[in-house]
Design an enzyme around this catalytic site. Structure first.
Site, PDB file in Angstrom:
ATOM      1  N   ASP A 196       0.992  -1.122   0.173  1.00 46.38           N
ATOM      2  CA  ASP A 196      -0.093   0.043  -0.066  1.00 46.38           C
ATOM      3  C   ASP A 196       0.928   1.381   0.059  1.00 46.38           C
ATOM      4  O   ASP A 196       2.310   1.121   0.244  1.00 46.38           O
ATOM      5  CB  ASP A 196      -0.815  -0.093   1.395  1.00 46.38           C
ATOM      6  CG  ASP A 196      -1.752   1.177   1.408  1.00 46.38           C
ATOM      7  OD1 ASP A 196      -2.418   1.762   0.271  1.00 46.38           O
ATOM      8  OD2 ASP A 196      -1.692   1.714   2.501  1.00 46.38           O
ATOM      9  N   ASP A 198      -0.332   5.121   0.935  1.00 44.43           N
ATOM     10  CA  ASP A 198      -0.250   5.908   1.933  1.00 44.43           C
ATOM     11  C   ASP A 198      -0.353   5.196   3.302  1.00 44.43           C
ATOM     12  O   ASP A 198      -0.972   4.334   3.548  1.00 44.43           O
ATOM     13  CB  ASP A 198      -1.626   6.526   1.652  1.00 44.43           C
ATOM     14  CG  ASP A 198      -2.021   7.376   0.288  1.00 44.43           C
ATOM     15  OD1 ASP A 198      -1.810   8.477   0.403  1.00 44.43           O
ATOM     16  OD2 ASP A 198      -1.829   6.708  -0.620  1.00 44.43           O
ATOM     17  N   GLU A 205      -1.531  10.583   4.299  1.00 46.08           N
ATOM     18  CA  GLU A 205      -2.542  10.287   3.373  1.00 46.08           C
ATOM     19  C   GLU A 205      -2.465  11.147   2.090  1.00 46.08           C
ATOM     20  O   GLU A 205      -2.756  12.453   2.721  1.00 46.08           O
ATOM     21  CB  GLU A 205      -3.997  10.134   3.999  1.00 46.08           C
ATOM     22  CG  GLU A 205      -3.795   9.057   5.268  1.00 46.08           C
ATOM     23  CD  GLU A 205      -4.118   7.563   4.422  1.00 46.08           C
ATOM     24  OE1 GLU A 205      -4.429   7.389   3.257  1.00 46.08           O
ATOM     25  OE2 GLU A 205      -3.359   6.587   4.858  1.00 46.08           O
ATOM     26  N   ARG A 241     -14.837  12.009  -0.967  1.00 46.80           N
ATOM     27  CA  ARG A 241     -13.527  12.758  -0.754  1.00 46.80           C
ATOM     28  C   ARG A 241     -12.929  13.337  -2.099  1.00 46.80           C
ATOM     29  O   ARG A 241     -12.606  14.479  -2.156  1.00 46.80           O
ATOM     30  CB  ARG A 241     -12.286  11.632  -0.307  1.00 46.80           C
ATOM     31  CG  ARG A 241     -12.538  11.545   1.253  1.00 46.80           C
ATOM     32  CD  ARG A 241     -11.603  10.722   1.833  1.00 46.80           C
ATOM     33  NE  ARG A 241     -11.574   9.345   1.215  1.00 46.80           N
ATOM     34  CZ  ARG A 241     -10.861   8.086   1.508  1.00 46.80           C
ATOM     35  NH1 ARG A 241      -9.732   8.195   2.312  1.00 46.80           N
ATOM     36  NH2 ARG A 241     -11.105   7.036   0.890  1.00 46.80           N
ATOM     37  N   SER A 284      -2.419   0.732  -4.510  1.00 43.33           N
ATOM     38  CA  SER A 284      -2.739   1.974  -3.954  1.00 43.33           C
ATOM     39  C   SER A 284      -4.019   2.379  -4.204  1.00 43.33           C
ATOM     40  O   SER A 284      -4.534   2.538  -5.351  1.00 43.33           O
ATOM     41  CB  SER A 284      -1.823   3.051  -3.824  1.00 43.33           C
ATOM     42  OG  SER A 284      -2.207   4.070  -2.993  1.00 43.33           O
ATOM     43  N   GLY A 285      -5.010   2.747  -3.155  1.00 40.55           N
ATOM     44  CA  GLY A 285      -5.955   3.374  -3.595  1.00 40.55           C
ATOM     45  C   GLY A 285      -5.930   4.895  -3.241  1.00 40.55           C
ATOM     46  O   GLY A 285      -6.817   5.568  -3.493  1.00 40.55           O
ATOM     47  N   LYS A 329      -7.137  -4.706  -5.134  1.00 39.03           N
ATOM     48  CA  LYS A 329      -5.699  -4.969  -4.816  1.00 39.03           C
ATOM     49  C   LYS A 329      -5.620  -6.446  -4.632  1.00 39.03           C
ATOM     50  O   LYS A 329      -4.362  -6.952  -5.032  1.00 39.03           O
ATOM     51  CB  LYS A 329      -5.784  -4.241  -3.350  1.00 39.03           C
ATOM     52  CG  LYS A 329      -5.492  -2.716  -3.367  1.00 39.03           C
ATOM     53  CD  LYS A 329      -5.133  -2.472  -2.045  1.00 39.03           C
ATOM     54  CE  LYS A 329      -5.000  -0.779  -1.944  1.00 39.03           C
ATOM     55  NZ  LYS A 329      -4.459  -0.315  -0.737  1.00 39.03           N
ATOM     56  N   ASP A 352      -1.716  -1.009   5.745  1.00 37.78           N
ATOM     57  CA  ASP A 352      -2.289  -0.514   7.036  1.00 37.78           C
ATOM     58  C   ASP A 352      -3.803  -0.411   7.462  1.00 37.78           C
ATOM     59  O   ASP A 352      -4.330  -0.219   8.523  1.00 37.78           O
ATOM     60  CB  ASP A 352      -1.620   0.947   7.466  1.00 37.78           C
ATOM     61  CG  ASP A 352      -2.180   2.042   6.364  1.00 37.78           C
ATOM     62  OD1 ASP A 352      -2.866   3.008   7.089  1.00 37.78           O
ATOM     63  OD2 ASP A 352      -2.164   2.019   5.334  1.00 37.78           O
ATOM     64  N   ASN A 355      -9.209  -1.540   3.724  1.00 43.30           N
ATOM     65  CA  ASN A 355      -9.027  -1.873   2.260  1.00 43.30           C
ATOM     66  C   ASN A 355      -7.790  -2.919   1.788  1.00 43.30           C
ATOM     67  O   ASN A 355      -7.666  -3.247   0.832  1.00 43.30           O
ATOM     68  CB  ASN A 355      -9.358  -0.627   1.482  1.00 43.30           C
ATOM     69  CG  ASN A 355      -8.038   0.200   1.535  1.00 43.30           C
ATOM     70  OD1 ASN A 355      -7.363   0.435   2.506  1.00 43.30           O
ATOM     71  ND2 ASN A 355      -7.607   0.730   0.258  1.00 43.30           N
TER      72      ASN A 355
END
Length: 403
Positions: A196, A198, A205, A241, A284-285, A329, A352, A355
């Site tokens: 991941d 962030d 983030e 967001r 990554s998201g 992912k 972390d 997700n």
């Protein structure tokens, strides 16, 4: 006396000690059935399981070794081993083997006492204890040092769920990470590590940084926190967001990228993985713009993230293509394993947030890194006390092997 003897030697370590002892044993045609040695500070402890040939002068072997030990300034003692006991010991080699890794800034007697008590209560036997980190200077700062010891265990835990809960409890109470793995052929043969981005590779983030630049920091941070804790569906929270970022000037992105705080140990970890031929990926998201920046800086092989839509030099509040969420992912983890021609058991995933749990659960080694409690409790392994390079210790690397 039995033709099988256990020789135990201890004392001040010196060069050539093993050579001199085995040269003496060789004069009697002795066969070595097993041996092990450890050196702590400048003191050596050496054990040899010996088989004397039929008709060998047992008393002569004892006398010569005791003379040699006296000459070398060390202590030696023999213990006879009966054949049934030896046969029973040989029969135990088919038992499952596990590796228990302890990670902390400092390892204390209390931490090891608590962990070893759980190990014993679960019917596991400690076979070996090895220090993977370098020697610790006395003046090393408590908040910057690192200590790792690896215990090799034999047996089968009587209650794996209770074992895991006990280790989680010790970790939370005593500021130590405890990783329990079955020692299979895949443990030292991992080939792909997926991260991941962030709050894993970087200590922030990115979407929160963008939000602060757009003047909507508090609103976005609140949504992020709920999403990372698993309270909100990732896709829904992500779109909420993104909508708040509409109108942000594209020029802001470069400044944020240049200031990204790289996580402690990340550069050391990636550098070492590359040196040993591992492939690495960012799943990554977050956003491809920042993923590609890290790819260039750290030397990452693959980047999969969300692409910000920009029109007329401003963020539109939308993303292009499929949103990379937890399910995506996990799919990417499978796809990359197939592309690299490896088994899923040879993959590692580090993250972390909630997700990240799908890929953590499907990777051969899934690690929750400095994660929220709900993620740490759900993942099989967790690192919270040290930097990202502690991943290497779970693979069995020693400090002298790390670049």
């Amino acid at each position: 006396m039995s033709s099988i003897l256990m020789l135990k030697v201890s004392g001040h370590d010196r060069m050539g000690l093993t050579a001199e002892l085995t040269t003496t044993l060789a004069e009697f045609g002795v066969i070595l059935l097993d041996m092990g040695q450890s050196v702590i500070h400048d003191q050596v402890s050496l054990g040899m399981l010996l088989q004397l040939p039929e008709g060998a002068d047992t008393s002569g072997v004892l006398k010569e070794i005791l003379f040699k030990a006296h000459e070398l300034g060390i202590h030696a003692r023999f213990t006879p081993v009966e054949e049934p006991a030896y046969t029973d010991w040989v029969g135990q080699q088919g038992k499952d083997r596990y590796v228990l890794t302890l990670l902390a800034r400092r390892i204390t007697a209390e931490q090891l006492a608590r962990v070893s008590t759980v190990v014993s209560e679960q019917g596991l036997n400690i076979q070996d204890i090895t220090r993977l980190t370098g020697r610790i200077p006395l003046d090393a700062l408590a908040d910057s040092g690192k200590a790792c010891i690896e215990l090799t265990l034999r047996g089968q835990p009587s209650n794996p769920d209770a074992l895991r809960l006990a280790f989680l409890d010790i970790s939370s109470q005593l500021d130590i990470d405890v990783a329990f793995q079955q020692d299979t052929v895949y443990r030292r043969n991992r080939r792909l590590v997926c991260f991941d981005m962030d709050s894993t590779l970087i200590e922030t983030e990115v979407i929160d940084e963008l939000a602060r630049a757009a003047g909507v920091g508090e609103q976005v941070a609140a949504i992020t926190e709920r999403a990372m804790s698993g309270e909100l569906d990732f896709q829904q929270s992500f779109r909420q967001r993104m909508a708040l970022l509409k109108g942000l000037d594209e020029s802001v992105l470069a400044g944020i990228a240049a200031q990204l705080p790289i996580t402690e140990g990340a550069e050391r970890l990636i550098r070492t993985l590359r040196a040993y031929g591992f492939k690495t990926a960012i799943l990554s998201g977050g956003f491809t713009y920042f993923g590609h920046y890290l790819q260039q800086r750290l030397g990452i092989d693959y980047v999969y993230a969300n692409e910000l839509e920009i029109a007329d030099g401003r963020v539109t509040g939308e993303v292009k293509g499929v949103i990379v969420d937890g399910a995506r992912k996990a799919e990417l983890l499978h796809e990359l394993a197939q592309r690299e021609g490896i088994q899923l058991e040879q993959t590692i995933a580090v993250g972390d947030g909630a997700n990240d749990l799908p890929m953590l659960s499907q990777a051969g080694l899934g690690i929750a890194f400095r994660a929220k409690p709900i993620v740490r409790e759900s993942a099989r392994h967790a690192i919270s006390t040290l930097g990202l390079d502690a991943v290497l210790y779970l693979l069995g690397f020693r400090d002298q092997d790390i670049h």
